[in-house]
Write an enzyme that holds these catalytic residues in place. Structure first.
Site, PDB file in Angstrom:
ATOM      1  N   PHE A 161     -55.205 -28.253 -17.824  1.00 39.99           N
ATOM      2  CA  PHE A 161     -56.117 -27.157 -17.504  1.00 39.99           C
ATOM      3  C   PHE A 161     -57.418 -27.304 -18.274  1.00 39.99           C
ATOM      4  O   PHE A 161     -57.422 -27.637 -19.467  1.00 39.99           O
ATOM      5  CB  PHE A 161     -55.515 -25.803 -17.912  1.00 39.99           C
ATOM      6  CG  PHE A 161     -54.217 -25.451 -17.262  1.00 39.99           C
ATOM      7  CD1 PHE A 161     -54.184 -24.730 -16.084  1.00 39.99           C
ATOM      8  CD2 PHE A 161     -53.011 -25.820 -17.849  1.00 39.99           C
ATOM      9  CE1 PHE A 161     -52.970 -24.373 -15.497  1.00 39.99           C
ATOM     10  CE2 PHE A 161     -51.797 -25.476 -17.275  1.00 39.99           C
ATOM     11  CZ  PHE A 161     -51.786 -24.748 -16.086  1.00 39.99           C
ATOM     12  N   ASP A 162     -58.527 -26.995 -17.618  1.00 51.09           N
ATOM     13  CA  ASP A 162     -59.768 -26.731 -18.318  1.00 51.09           C
ATOM     14  C   ASP A 162     -59.630 -25.370 -19.003  1.00 51.09           C
ATOM     15  O   ASP A 162     -58.729 -24.586 -18.668  1.00 51.09           O
ATOM     16  CB  ASP A 162     -60.923 -26.739 -17.313  1.00 51.09           C
ATOM     17  CG  ASP A 162     -62.266 -26.441 -17.964  1.00 51.09           C
ATOM     18  OD1 ASP A 162     -62.475 -26.866 -19.116  1.00 51.09           O
ATOM     19  OD2 ASP A 162     -63.094 -25.783 -17.322  1.00 51.09           O
TER      20      ASP A 162
END
Length: 298
Positions: A161-162
């Protein structure tokens, strides 16, 4: 006795995200749905090739057993019901225990996410993804041309995930875009002890942590935070996760370096980011999806 999906991780996915229907999709997008139906019917006994999100779905489903149904995958598709037969047959061919599907024949299917209590929606249709996000459902537009997942970790689901505008709110990103990097670093250093507000994918990360507790020799779960942040802005991100009582297995603070090569080494089954340039860079290496959230996605 009534049936319920309560307590399960529910993934809603379009047929084009799960399988490679790019050739057939050229006819569908040409607004000739009867020709599309006929082609899918002709290919009914030909299993579709795995799509971008196939590995993610296949591995997540390995967490579920008849005794403990932990994961439910539902097809949520603009396809017609006739074409849906090929989707189900393809799933059966690959041993995917998918029982439920909604086929809307060109109409947007996102409104069915709420009654499904979906934790995640994956689709190749940008409008459907944006509608889902506006409705509060974690959602990403898959890139059909993205690389397929590595086969190096058959017993481990890997998800990356960012941070800002994905796991966290876009508060810090707004500061960066209005004031530049120095203003961003000062803003985050000054607020290191103040948790960021939740972004659209925080509920999914929480649900995945619960699933992670059910890891066995058969299937485990590994998560990573892959962000353009660097020190001193790293601390607020870590402290936010601690405040949420959520752990990630790896964290990469890349200070603006291209994410693709780092993701290639992590080998996720899927990567989520809000900025198209990061998603496109990652897509050369790993399955990737765009989260149309925050100030970067008006």
């Amino acid at each position: 006795m009534s049936v319920s999906l309560a307590g399960q991780l529910v993934v809603a996915i379009s047929s084009r995200a799960l399988f490679d229907f790019e050739e057939e999709n050229t006819i569908f997008e040409g607004n000739d749905d009867r020709a599309y139906m006929q082609l899918q019917l002709q290919r009914l006994d030909r299993p579709a090739r795995p799509g971008v999100a196939f590995s993610l779905v296949h591995k997540l489903l390995a967490f579920t057993t008849p005794e403990a149904p932990r994961v439910e995958v539902v097809i949520l598709s603009r396809n017609d019901p006739v074409s849906g037969m090929r989707v189900f047959r393809s799933a059966q061919h690959y041993g995917l225990p998918i029982q439920r599907g909604v086929f809307t024949r060109g109409s947007s299917p996102w409104r069915y996410l709420k009654p499904l209590h979906a934790n995640l929606f994956l689709s190749a249709n940008d409008a459907d993804v944006r509608s889902a996000l506006e409705a509060g459902v974690p959602a990403a537009r898959v890139l059909p041309h993205a690389a397929r997942a590595s086969e190096a970790h058959p017993n481990e689901v890997r998800i990356a995930f960012d941070g800002d505008a994905v796991l966290f709110s876009d508060e810090a990103e707004q500061v960066f875009q209005s004031g530049g990097l120095d203003a961003f670093q000062r803003h985050e250093a000054d607020r290191a002890a103040s948790p960021l507000a939740a972004g659209p994918f925080k509920p999914l990360l929480h649900a995945l942590q619960q699933l992670q507790q059910a890891s066995t020799e058969r299937m485990r779960l590994r998560t990573a935070l892959v962000t353009a942040r660097s020190a001193p802005a790293h601390e607020r991100a870590i402290r936010t996760l601690m405040d949420w009582h959520i752990e990630v297995d790896e964290a990469m603070f890349l200070g603006g370096l291209p994410k693709g090569e780092f993701l290639r080494e992590f080998e996720p089954d899927f990567f989520f980011d809000d900025q198209t340039r990061h998603v496109e860079n990652a897509a050369h290496h790993v399955p990737s999806g765009h989260v149309a959230s925050g100030v970067s996605n008006p």
